[in-house]
Each structure stands twice: as structure tokens, then as C-alpha cells.
Design a protein around this motif. Structure first.
Motif, short mmCIF file in Angstrom:
data_model
loop_
_atom_site.label_atom_id
_atom_site.label_comp_id
_atom_site.label_asym_id
_atom_site.label_seq_id
_atom_site.Cartn_x
_atom_site.Cartn_y
_atom_site.Cartn_z
N LYS A 1 0.86 -1.16 0.05
CA LYS A 1 -0.12 0.22 -0.07
C LYS A 1 0.88 1.24 0.16
CE LYS A 1 -3.92 -2.20 0.47
NZ LYS A 1 -4.89 -2.43 -0.71
N VAL A 2 2.19 0.96 0.53
CA VAL A 2 2.74 2.53 0.65
C VAL A 2 4.20 2.01 -0.17
CG1 VAL A 2 3.89 4.09 2.27
CG2 VAL A 2 1.69 3.04 2.89
N SER A 3 4.60 2.72 -1.00
CA SER A 3 5.76 2.29 -2.13
C SER A 3 7.06 3.20 -1.54
CB SER A 3 5.45 2.23 -3.16
OG SER A 3 5.09 3.51 -3.73
N GLU A 4 6.62 4.26 -1.33
CA GLU A 4 7.95 5.32 -1.06
C GLU A 4 7.77 6.03 0.04
OE1 GLU A 4 8.24 7.74 -4.47
OE2 GLU A 4 8.37 6.29 -6.20
N TYR A 5 8.95 5.83 0.91
CA TYR A 5 9.02 6.58 2.34
C TYR A 5 10.30 6.17 2.88
CZ TYR A 5 8.84 1.43 3.47
OH TYR A 5 8.95 0.06 3.41
N GLU A 6 10.46 7.32 3.74
CA GLU A 6 11.90 7.26 4.49
C GLU A 6 11.76 6.56 5.59
OE1 GLU A 6 14.24 11.15 4.92
OE2 GLU A 6 12.40 12.12 4.75
N HIS A 7 12.77 5.97 6.26
CA HIS A 7 12.65 5.13 7.34
C HIS A 7 13.11 6.40 8.54
CE1 HIS A 7 14.00 0.85 5.92
NE2 HIS A 7 12.80 1.30 5.51
N SER A 8 12.07 7.04 8.75
CA SER A 8 12.02 8.14 9.80
C SER A 8 10.68 7.97 10.23
CB SER A 8 12.24 9.40 8.86
OG SER A 8 11.92 10.69 9.91
N TRP A 9 10.68 8.51 11.66
CA TRP A 9 9.55 8.83 12.43
C TRP A 9 8.49 9.86 11.62
CZ3 TRP A 9 8.49 5.42 15.69
CH2 TRP A 9 9.64 4.91 16.60
N ASN A 10 9.20 10.53 10.90
CA ASN A 10 8.25 11.75 10.01
C ASN A 10 7.40 11.10 9.19
OD1 ASN A 10 7.78 14.62 10.47
ND2 ASN A 10 8.59 15.08 8.80
N ILE A 11 7.37 9.66 8.90
CA ILE A 11 6.38 9.11 7.98
C ILE A 11 5.10 9.41 8.53
CG2 ILE A 11 6.15 6.89 9.24
CD1 ILE A 11 6.06 5.46 6.43
N PHE A 12 4.99 9.73 9.91
CA PHE A 12 3.52 10.21 10.39
C PHE A 12 3.10 11.21 10.13
CE2 PHE A 12 5.27 6.55 13.32
CZ PHE A 12 4.26 5.72 13.04
N ALA A 13 3.82 12.26 9.46
CA ALA A 13 3.36 13.29 9.07
C ALA A 13 2.90 13.36 7.68
CB ALA A 13 4.55 14.68 8.95
N ARG A 14 2.84 12.13 7.10
CA ARG A 14 2.14 12.16 5.62
C ARG A 14 0.72 12.28 5.67
NH1 ARG A 14 5.56 8.59 2.33
NH2 ARG A 14 3.73 8.01 1.26
N LYS A 15 0.45 13.26 4.96
CA LYS A 15 -1.21 13.52 4.73
C LYS A 15 -1.69 12.52 3.69
CE LYS A 15 -1.02 18.25 5.86
NZ LYS A 15 0.12 18.53 6.54
N ASP A 16 -1.03 11.96 3.04
CA ASP A 16 -1.68 11.11 2.06
C ASP A 16 -1.92 9.72 2.62
OD1 ASP A 16 1.09 10.99 2.31
OD2 ASP A 16 0.96 9.32 0.57
N LEU A 17 -1.38 9.67 3.87
CA LEU A 17 -1.46 8.25 4.69
C LEU A 17 -2.36 8.37 5.73
CD1 LEU A 17 2.11 6.94 4.81
CD2 LEU A 17 0.30 6.07 3.24
#
Length: 344
Positions: free
Chosen positions: A141-157
Motif C-alpha cells: 500500500k505504501v511504496s515510497e517512504y523514508e525510514h523516519s518517524w516523520n512518516i507519520f506527517a504524511r497527509k496522504d496516509l
């Protein structure tokens, strides 16, 4: 005469089997984290010592401590994290460990003991596992992302993510992301962490969840969850594994050392010592690691007996910090957490 002799031999055999084992027929009571006690290991211990083991579980250190302080009794061994080991030692809740009865302590990694500044001599606690909470991502479901806590700032998720209902973990994540210590008591740093969580992360979360994140992730409802590897692994089926990426964020975060501690009012002290020693037999400890796909961070000889590849490597925890007992500073965290959790 022969019959009498055979009768005597039979009696002696029974005596050696049952009479000499003062533990036979006893029940050892454990109070451990959910998903943290392999049934296979428990079964082997029961068989070896002719006893029963009962396990109650908790989802956070706060829950465990609150129950014990409220009068929950009857437990022999409890498994707190390092900050709560420190608190429980100070509160006089733990029984001193007779290390002469635990020869397998020789396998405890000295690097772990260096981090265990709250009890480096293992007078009251024996390390069970050293690890860190991480992030599980559904790569289908999620193909491009950083290995970072800031993934939780992703509005598209938005609406597909959760973080743990654990104030030291979540606030510690934000502090790490900002480049601060997970044990910070600096008001400015804590305010920055609070604002990051409230303004950038929380709006995209469905909830804070310390217990059900494994199920919601496995069922496909959530695509990104913060949590413990063992919980995710316990819920995700083998067929789903190829679409799961579990990682420790690059900026680090809170690290924990969960330990086995004997409660002061135990009625099975000798048996509790045997259980701790049993766990750290390298072959047995490897079964524990295999069960949860853990890296071998605590027991120096267990790796050679492992049969699986861990979900993450110990090296990924290089930027992580041990959560320390911050004393009265815990009230600061609690106040901030109440604002994060309950103020819109």
C-alpha cells in the motif's frame, strides 16, 4: 526378598522423582508483556521441573506498575523495562537475586550491562531482551517512504496509521526526530516535541494504540503502525510477510531493556531463580528469539542456535537511547501526554 527389593527400588525412584523435588507440583506466576512469553519455552520449563507456569499480561509499564501498586499479588516474576526497574528497586518491591544459583548469567552481554546503569550488577534484575519499538509498513500500500518517524506527517496516509498509546515512546520519538535526548526534561524541547506530535503527526492518526496495532495492521486496515516487532510478527500470517517492512527509524528513538525481576513477596523464590537461569540457556534463549524474529542482543551464545532471520538487526538501534528513570520529571511527560491524547 526380590519383591521387597523391587518395591524398595520403586519407592526410591519415586522419591527421587517427586520427593527430592521441592518444586514438583508448584505453579510459577509470571506477569509479562503481551506476546512476550513463548508457549514452547514455557512448556519445556514445565516438563523439566514438573511445575505449571501461569502468565498474566500487561500492555505498558504504567499498567503493570499501577496494578501492583493497587494490590495485585501472587506474582513471582515480573518483566519491567529499565526505568521501572529503577523505580521498583527504590520502592523496595523487588527481592535481591542470588546470582550463585543462576550460572547462565555468564552469557549476558556485557554491553547490555553497561547500558543497565540502574542495576549493572544484576542485583535485582536480569536482562530479558534489549530492543526498540519500530515502524511496520505495508509495502503493498505504501511504496515510497523514508525510514523516519516523520512518516507519520504524511497527509496522504491520513486515516491509515497509528502510534502507540505510550507517552515515553511517542514523546521520545518526537524528541529523537528533533535531535534531542529521549530523556529530555528541557521545557523548550518538550514543547517542540508536543507541538510536532499534535500539529503534524496526530492529525493523520486513527488512534494511539498499544495493544491492537498488530491486528489492525495484519487485517489491512492500517498501513503504517508504530509498535513492537513481536506483536506485528504474532499477527501477520506467513503469506503476508513479503509485503511487510519493519524498521527502526534512522534518527533513533527510545530503547528498552526488559528484565526478569523477582517480586519481594514471591512464594516461589527458588523456582523463580531456576526459571531465569533456564531462559538464558543459549539453546533455550534462541527459541525465544526465533519465536519473535528478534536479533540476539542480550545472550552472547544464542545466535548460533537461531534458525530464523531477525525482523531487524541490533545495529539499527545504534542511534537509540535507553529510557531512564526521570523521577519527578515523569509528571512533565504525563501533563504533555494528557494534552496530546485528549485535547483537540
Amino acid at each position: 526378598m526380590k519383591n521387597k527389593f523391587l518395591t524398595l527400588v520403586g519407592f526410591l525412584a519415586l522419591f527421587l522423582l517427586f520427593g527430592c523435588s521441592k518444586n514438583h507440583g508448584k505453579t510459577l506466576y509470571l506477569f509479562n508483556w503481551t506476546y512476550y512469553t513463548p508457549d514452547s519455552v514455557i512448556s519445556l520449563f514445565e516438563q523439566e521441573y514438573g511445575v505449571k507456569v501461569k502468565v498474566d499480561s500487561f500492555a505498558s509499564n504504567e499498567e503493570m506498575f499501577a496494578k501492583l501498586m493497587a494490590g495485585a499479588s501472587g506474582y513471582d516474576i515480573v518483566f519491567p523495562s529499565q526505568d521501572y526497574v529503577s523505580i521498583m528497586i527504590k520502592q523496595g518491591m523487588l527481592k535481591e537475586i542470588d546470582k550463585t544459583q543462576i550460572p547462565n548469567l555468564k552469557y549476558i552481554n556485557s554491553q547490555v550491562l553497561e547500558k543497565a546503569t540502574y542495576d549493572p550488577e544484576m542485583n535485582y534484575s536480569v536482562p530479558y531482551y534489549m530492543g526498540a519499538a519500530g515502524i511496520a509498513v505495508n509495502t503493498e500500500k505504501v511504496s515510497e517512504y523514508e525510514h523516519s518517524w516523520n512518516i507519520f506527517a504524511r497527509k496522504d496516509l491520513n486515516g491509515r496509521m497509528s502510534m502507540m498509546d505510550d507517552m515515553r515512546e511517542v514523546i521520545g520519538d518526537a524528541l529523537s526526530h528533533l535531535g534531542y535526548s529521549v530523556n529530555s526534561l528541557d521545557d523548550k524541547e518538550l514543547e517542540e516535541a508536543k507541538n510536532l506530535i499534535i500539529n503534524e503527526w496526530k492529525p493523520n492518526l486513527v488512534k494511539f494504540d498499544a495493544e491492537g496495532f498488530g491486528k489492525t495492521f495484519a487485517e489491512g486496515d492500517f498501513w503504517v503502525v508504530q509498535g513492537y516487532a513481536e506483536v506485528v510478527h504474532s499477527e501477520v500470517t506467513e503469506e503476508q510477510w513479503e509485503k511487510v517492512d519493519f524498521f527502526i527509524p534512522k534518527e533513533g528513538g527510545p530503547m528498552y531493556i526488559d528484565s526478569m525481576c523477582i517480586l519481594k513477596d514471591t512464594e516461589n523464590y527458588e523456582l523463580a531463580l531456576k526459571f531465569i537461569d533456564f531462559i538464558h540457556q543459549p539453546e533455550i534463549y534462541a527459541k525465544f528469539l526465533d519465536e519473535f524474529y528478534f536479533p540476539p542482543s542480550v545472550n552472547t551464545e544464542a545466535a548460533q542456535y537461531m534458525t530464523v532471520t531477525p525482523m531487524y538487526q541490533a545495529e539499527e538501534m545504534g542511534n537509540c537511547q535507553i529510557k531512564e528513570d526521570i523521577g519527578e520529571g515523569l509528571m512533565k511527560y504525563d501533563s504533555i501526554w494528557q494534552q496530546i491524547r485528549f485535547v483537540d
